[in-house]
Every structure is written in C-alpha cells, then in structure tokens.
Design an enzyme around this catalytic site. Structure first.
Site, PDB file in Angstrom:
ATOM      1  N   ASP A   1       0.427  28.786   0.689  1.00 25.98           N
ATOM      2  CA  ASP A   1       1.288  28.044   1.587  1.00 25.98           C
ATOM      3  C   ASP A   1       1.828  26.849   0.791  1.00 25.98           C
ATOM      4  O   ASP A   1       1.363  26.560  -0.314  1.00 25.98           O
ATOM      5  CB  ASP A   1       0.502  27.594   2.834  1.00 25.98           C
ATOM      6  CG  ASP A   1       1.439  27.295   3.996  1.00 25.98           C
ATOM      7  OD1 ASP A   1       0.995  27.349   5.149  1.00 25.98           O
ATOM      8  OD2 ASP A   1       2.630  27.021   3.730  1.00 25.98           O
TER       9      ASP A   1
HETATM   10  C1  GLC Z   1       4.660  25.939   5.698  1.00 24.70           C
HETATM   11  C2  GLC Z   1       4.138  26.844   6.693  1.00 24.70           C
HETATM   12  C3  GLC Z   1       4.451  28.253   6.343  1.00 24.70           C
HETATM   13  C4  GLC Z   1       5.892  28.336   5.839  1.00 24.70           C
HETATM   14  C5  GLC Z   1       5.997  27.552   4.544  1.00 24.70           C
HETATM   15  C6  GLC Z   1       7.414  27.521   3.992  1.00 24.70           C
HETATM   16  O1  GLC Z   1       4.120  24.707   5.707  1.00 24.70           O
HETATM   17  O2  GLC Z   1       2.746  26.696   6.951  1.00 24.70           O
HETATM   18  O3  GLC Z   1       4.262  29.042   7.506  1.00 24.70           O
HETATM   19  O4  GLC Z   1       6.231  29.689   5.614  1.00 24.70           O
HETATM   20  O5  GLC Z   1       5.557  26.225   4.716  1.00 24.70           O
HETATM   21  O6  GLC Z   1       8.231  26.789   4.841  1.00 24.70           O
END
Ligand code: GLC
Length: 756
Positions: free
Chosen positions: A292
């Site tokens: 993430d």
């Molecule tokens: C995030 C989220 C994830 C998302 C990623 C890109 O903080 O937890 O679900 O796909 O960043 O935006």
C-alpha cells in the site's frame, strides 16, 4: 491513501530528500550510468504461443540489473508534499512503474479503485462512472452483478489509459464504524470472498491487472499505519484470510496489496508468515505483492519476506527498493534470485493478464449511458428494504402529494471519501461541503432522487425541503400524503465513524417528520450500518447505501415498484455499539502515529457469528431484506456427492408480483464446536413469477464446514452431524432445517482433499 497530515508528509519528504542525497537511487549513478544496451534483434518472450511463465523467464534473463530494479520501485501519480508527480504518470492518478521499452514491456499505469476510475483531488479530475458502494454490490448477493460492475469499471480504466486497477477491497466488516466499509463486501468470508472475487474477475476481463486488498486485517482506519492487529492465526485463516483466499481462487487476481497495519508484530508488508508462508506457499499465489502507499518499512526484511514492489515510494521514509535494494543484492543480503523472482512475478502477471499483448490505446471512447445503466442496475439489485409496515411501499403512481426531505435529494446522491473517490460526469452536485480536503471532498453524484420521483409520479405534487429545520420539515411533511426523508452518513478512508448514529441531528429530523406524517419512508444513504432510534415510528426504511452514478433513478424505481427490491444485508446492523466486540474504537484519530494493538479476541466470530455467540439481538440481522412479494421454502435435503455436500430445496413465490429471493443455507455442527453456533454455508439468488416454484441445488464450500489447524495447515472436519437451516436471514426467518451426517475430511491449506 495519503495521510491528511501534510505536515507529517512534508517532514518525511525532507527526510527522504536528505536520504536520497546520501544514498542516490543507484550507486552506479555516482558514475556515468552504463549505456543502455541496444534493442535485441529477437524478442522470443513476445511469442504468444508460450505460457506466461516461459515468457517471463525469457524476458527477465534479457534484462540488465538496472532494468530489473526499475520494476520494483513504484511512483505516486500525483504531487505529494515536496515530491512532484513522476513526469510519465497520468495526472492525478494513483501510481506509475516505468516499463522496459527496449524489451517491449510497457509501463504500469495505476488507477484506484473498486467503485470506478478514481482521481486524486486536484484541478483536472477524470469524470467517470461510479458503481454503488462495494456494500451495495455485496448486498445484491449476485456474483453476476459483481462481475458486470467490475467489467464496466475495468473498461473505463483501460479507456482512460490505465492497465492496473487497484480494486478488490475485501477486508471483513469486523468494525461497523470502519471508514472504508463502503469499499468492501461485508462481514461474512463466503459472501465477501465470492463477491469480491467476481468483481476482480470482471475488472481483469479488460486485459488489465487488478488487486486484492488490503492484505490483511486493515479492518479499521484509526491508526491504520501503526496499529498491531493481534489475532489467533487459525481464526484469521477462517475469517479475513478465507475471504481473501476465496476471492483469489475465483479471480486469480494478478496482484495482492499488503496492508498498512502490523499483524501479530511485523508490518503486513514484511510478514514472512503472511506473504511467503500463507499467500505464496500455502495458496500458491504466482502474482506479485505490491505495498500500500506508505506501507513499506524496510529493504532487506520486506524483500526477503515477500514484498515484490514498493508502491508510491514517496509516502515511505525511503525508496527502500531503489538504490538500497541494489546495494542489498550486491552484498547478498537480498539474494539475486529473490530480485529476479520479484521481477518475474510482475512481468509474468503482465503476460498472463494480457497487458503486454493488448497495449493501451489513447483516445478510446466511453459509453457513459450504457455504463450508467450498469451502475443503476447494481444499485437496484443491492438496495435493501429493511422495513415495510402497512405496505406503504411501493408508492402508487396515483399518489397525490409527496414531501421529499433532506439528504440533498433535490440534486444528488452521496458517495464515500478517500482514494477510491470517483468524480462524476457532470461535476459535483453539491459544492463546498466539508471536509474539502483529504479524505474529502464530499461528493454527491448529480442523480437527483427528487427529479426521478417526479418522473415516476408526474401527476403528484412533489415538494422538497432541505431538512435543515426539523420543525419546518415536519410542517411540509404534514401537508403531503407521503413523506420521504433522506438520511445520509458520509464516511471515508483514514476516517472512521466515531458513532453508529446518523450525524448532523438527522435522527431529530426523521423523528420530527415521522411525528407529522404517519406515512413516512426513510431512505438511508450510508457507508455502513447505522442506529435508528426513530424506527418504531417509521413504517418503511430503505437502505440505498452509496447508490452510485445513477442512484437517484435507482431509488425512485424501487420506491415506486418499477424494481422489486431484492437486496439482503451483507453485514449486521447492531442495535448499539455496546453489542460489539469493541464498544469503543481502539486508537486515537487525532494521533495517527500512536502505536497500539487491536485485540481481535472475537477471532473468526465476526458479525452475526459474534451476535449468535453472545446472544445479542441486532437491529437488523445479516441476510435480512424484504421484497414486495413473499417466498416460502420446502423440500430441504442434504446429500454428499463426489465428496461435497450438496443442498437441494424448493422456493415458491407466494405473493402476487414477480421478485427475486436470496435463500440462505446456514450450517451448525452438532458434534463439535466452531467459533460460533452457525456459519453461512451457501446461498443462491433466483427470480420467480407469482406462484412459481423452483427447485435449486447448491454445493457447500467444504472449508466452511471445517476448522483450520495451523500446526498441520489443514482444514479438518470430524465425522458427525451438521444441522442445515434454510432461511431468509441469519435470524432464521422462514426457516426450515435438516440434519446430515458427514464423513470425516481433511483438506490441505487450499481446501483440496489431501492425497490419502
Ligand atoms: C491507499 C489505499 C489503497 C489505494 C492506494 C493508492 O492509501 O489504502 O487502497 O489503492 O493508497 O491510492
């Protein structure tokens, strides 16, 4: 996805800049980089007759070390703090990984998320079609609906220039106040895993890569970057991991996104047990693990314990998978073979999913009318009629006057906040709502329930009151035959609801209107369960969730019976927070750096299982959902065929309008104890004409009838009796039951019969 604390981010960025100055991304950049080798004469990996593994092995062998390293370090697709967007990333997008053009491998362009093509907030948002919330799709209990929604948003992703869609959120709803429940699929692993699996499959049907996220136990937003989720491993295997495992089996998702939180100590993105043992060894996952954004915390531990790609490295303290990884491979701290495996997994997935063979084409068109209809159908299938006393619904087209109150129902319908935010074609229906910044803005889609209600009842006098003044709203309601009150609850990423109560004094508004007109209908646009202190005084309640791009039309179609509601709750609606495993949310929303543990002592007893275990009576049970007709069950029988339990039964539409039913089969062991009295074992959704009876047969997922043993890593079921209850919901409404005697069975970690 990015913390709302830009101050923290700015400090981190300064730190990153200092580190980057000290350790350039590549040691060799200290000297003139070696010249890029020429384009190879032959590119055998482009031969489509070879399988993805062969093609990946061939192309990785042809890569230089620098080319390999470029695949494991991802960039954010938007400015963040002091770091500027990667020049080749699409504006206001989620991520970018440079490709290897020399070898014919395209870059990875990443968009969020599971409700459609999202945009980071900024001056040039993409206006795209939004599905209803993930909970609404799950509430349809129809895997075909989930697939169709995924296929639609995946087509918009590809048309928008993306070949990776960060969809497939399936964290179980352990916490009804979780700010991201609207992105997920509820509390039961069988339902959630099946629905998310089909959604991911739909996305990937567009020859793009999707994700399964967030792996694992990111089940609340408060303190998500630091909290240590503590749970018994076997209980985790039978709950959140089972949902993910079923989703992975049904979708063969190309990528898994590891979560922010720690899991029994280590961060998820460097947990060898989670990534190497469970995901890659036990489940045989051949895709790649991306982190993430801001979830990577090391180089050697993360790489050796199973992380394959650092996403959005600007959010981390350092580009761990940049120069530091190059150094780690040089010293042997990370074996060369491990770097090769990381890259092989990524490019193998690109071959397997069709990303290499189906290059993105600029200027593709999008049929917003057709896609809006897919969104509307999903909303209609997922809307849950919670209460309908005195058959006040469906409204008659001959109704003389209707008061429509609150929820900005004159102009639009609500959606959830955060990285999954899709911006609507036609722009925001309501401007200036707070919070205006992350995880806002608060977005209403320009699909007006008021306009749609007027279209359904052209001869009625339909008035609107914004609901700000409960007394005035009551006066307006008193003048009308029927009052329809819209109540909204905005939730968003990084932002748990602090209570299950409707915000902004809406309970007072609903009570006031109900007091003025006995024929009051409440339409809820919420991110998840809410309490309803006014319920006894309101004859009809419809849960519309966040109903998506065409939500206004969908709501009116259900209110007037153009569509007979068939949604069923994918999550328990508690009567109060006191009934929860954690009445008070752990952590401190004002202090995201706080280190704390969440003790998931309920283990696999999530949702209705907890309520059964504790004998709590919910406001509305899991699986609940009314129709404008009625159904009856008969002829329940269970039979073991080719090693699997099959359940047969008949469903009759005993009412006078066509409708869809969701008969649910719950299993309860009579000779052993599970984590809770019963588990959802199977279900189906079928459409029946008035008076029609149909016999159906469903197969039971064997893992649902077994207990996981972490030591032997097997699913085990002793010989014994299992009671099967066929019902309309977890409370056992309309239930009929039968007992079956099952032989002992031992399954491997993937639920396959063990070779004797
Ligand atoms: C995030 C989220 C994830 C998302 C990623 C890109 O903080 O937890 O679900 O796909 O960043 O935006």
């Amino acid at each position: 996805m990015h913390h709302k604390y830009f101050a923290v981010a700015a400090a981190r960025t300064a730190l990153v800049a200092a580190i980057a100055a000290a350790f350039p991304l590549s040691a060799s950049s200290a000297f003139a980089a070696p010249p890029e080798p020429a384009e190879p004469a032959q590119k055998p990996w482009l031969d489509r007759s070879l399988d993805a593994d062969q093609r990946a092995r061939l192309v990785v062998k042809a890569m230089t070390q620098q080319e390999k390293l470029r695949w494991v370090l991802g960039y954010f697709g938007h400015d963040f703090g002091k770091s500027k967007k990667h020049p080749d990333a699409l504006p206001q997008s989620a991520g970018y990984i440079p490709g290897t053009p020399r070898l014919g491998l395209p870059a990875l362009l990443e968009t969020d998320a599971a409700q459609g093509v999202a945009s980071q907030a900024g001056p040039a948002v993409r206006e795209r079609t939004a599905l209803p919330s993930g909970l609404a799709t799950a509430a349809s209990w129809d895997p075909k609906v989930a697939y169709a929604g995924g296929a639609m948003i995946g087509s918009e992703a590809r048309a928008s220039g993306f070949n990776v869609m960060l969809a497939g959120g399936v964290n179980l709803q352990r916490e009804p106040r979780n700010g991201r429940n609207f992105e997920y699929a509820g509390e039961d692993p069988l339902l959630a895993g099946s629905m998310a699996g089909q959604a991911i499959k739909g996305v990937e049907s567009n020859r793009i890569i999707s994700t399964l996220k967030h792996f694992v136990l990111n089940d609340q937003e408060t303190g998500r970057n630091e909290l240590d989720a503590r749970i018994d491993k076997a209980a985790l295997r039978m709950s959140d991991l089972l949902a993910m495992e079923l989703a992975l089996e049904q979708s063969d998702a190309g990528s898994v996104m590891c979560a922010y939180n720690r899991l029994n100590g280590p961060y998820s993105c460097e947990s060898a047990w989670l990534l190497n043992d469970v995901l890659k060894r036990d489940w045989g996952f051949r895709g790649f693990v991306m982190s993430d954004w801001g979830a990577t915390h090391s180089t050697v531990a993360a790489a050796n314990n199973g992380l394959d790609q650092q996403s959005g490295h600007e959010f981390d303290k350092s580009p761990y998978f940049g120069g530091a990884l190059e150094e780690a491979v040089k010293t042997g701290a990370v074996p060369q073979a491990r770097l090769d495996d990381m890259v092989t997994r990524i490019v193998r997935t690109m071959f397997a999913k069709g990303v290499v063979d189906n290059p993105l084409k600029a200027g593709a068109t999008i049929d917003f009318a057709a896609n809006g209809a897919v969104s509307r159908q999903t909303a209609e299938e997922g809307m849950v009629l919670l209460k309908n006393e005195g058959r006040i619904l469906p409204l008659a087209k001959t109704v003389r006057s209707i008061a429509v109150i609150g929820g900005h129902a004159d102009v639009g319908v609500l959606s959830g906040g955060g990285s999954s935010q899709v911006y609507p074609v036609g722009g925001l229906a309501v401007k200036g709502l707070l919070p205006a910044t992350w995880p806002g803005p608060v977005v209403y889609y320009p699909s007006s329930p008021l306009r749609a209600i007027r279209a359904q009842a052209p001869n009625a006098k339909v008035v609107f009151d914004d609901g700000r003044d409960p007394a005035r709203a009551a006066r307006v309601a008193a003048e009308a035959d029927v009052a329809v009150v819209f109540a909204t609850q905005w939730i968003g990423e990084a932002n748990d609801a602090q209570s299950l109560a409707l915000p902004d004094r809406q309970d007072e508004l609903v009570s006031s209107v109900a007091g003025a007109n006995a024929r009051t209908v409440v339409v809820l646009e919420t991110g998840g369960p809410v309490t309803m202190p006014w319920l006894a005084r309101v004859p009809a309640v419809l849960e519309a969730w966040y109903p998506g791009t065409s939500g206004g039309e969908a709501i009116a179609n259900v209110l007037f019976g153009a569509v007979n509601p068939s949604g069923h709750l994918p999550a328990t609606f508690p009567a109060s927070e006191q009934q929860l495993p954690r009445p008070k949310l752990d952590g401190d929303p004002k202090n995201p750096e706080l280190q704390f543990a969440v003790d998931y002592h309920e283990g696999a007893a999530v949702g209705y299982k907890w309520f059964d275990l504790k004998g709590h009576k919910p406001l509305f049970p899991f699986g609940h959902g009314l129709s404008y007709t009625t159904f009856a069950y008969s002829g329940l029988a269970g039979q073991v065929k080719d090693g699997r339990l099959h359940v047969r039964f008949k469903v009759t539409n005993t009412g006078n309008v066509a409708g869809k039913d969701v008969p649910q089969v719950y299993a309860s062991p009579l000779s052993v104890k599970w984590e809770a009295p019963k588990r959802l074992a199977a279900w189906t959704k079928l459409s029946l004409q008035p008076g029609e009876t149909r016999e159906v047969e469903v197969a039971v997922e064997p893992r649902v009838l077994a207990m996981f043993d972490e030591k032997s890593r097997t699913w085990r079921r002793p010989q014994g009796k299992i009671k099967l209850v066929l019902a309309e919901d977890a409370a056992g409404t309309g239930a009929t039951s039968v007992t079956v005697d099952l032989p002992a069975s031992t399954l491997d970690a993937r639920g396959r019969p063990r070779a004797r």
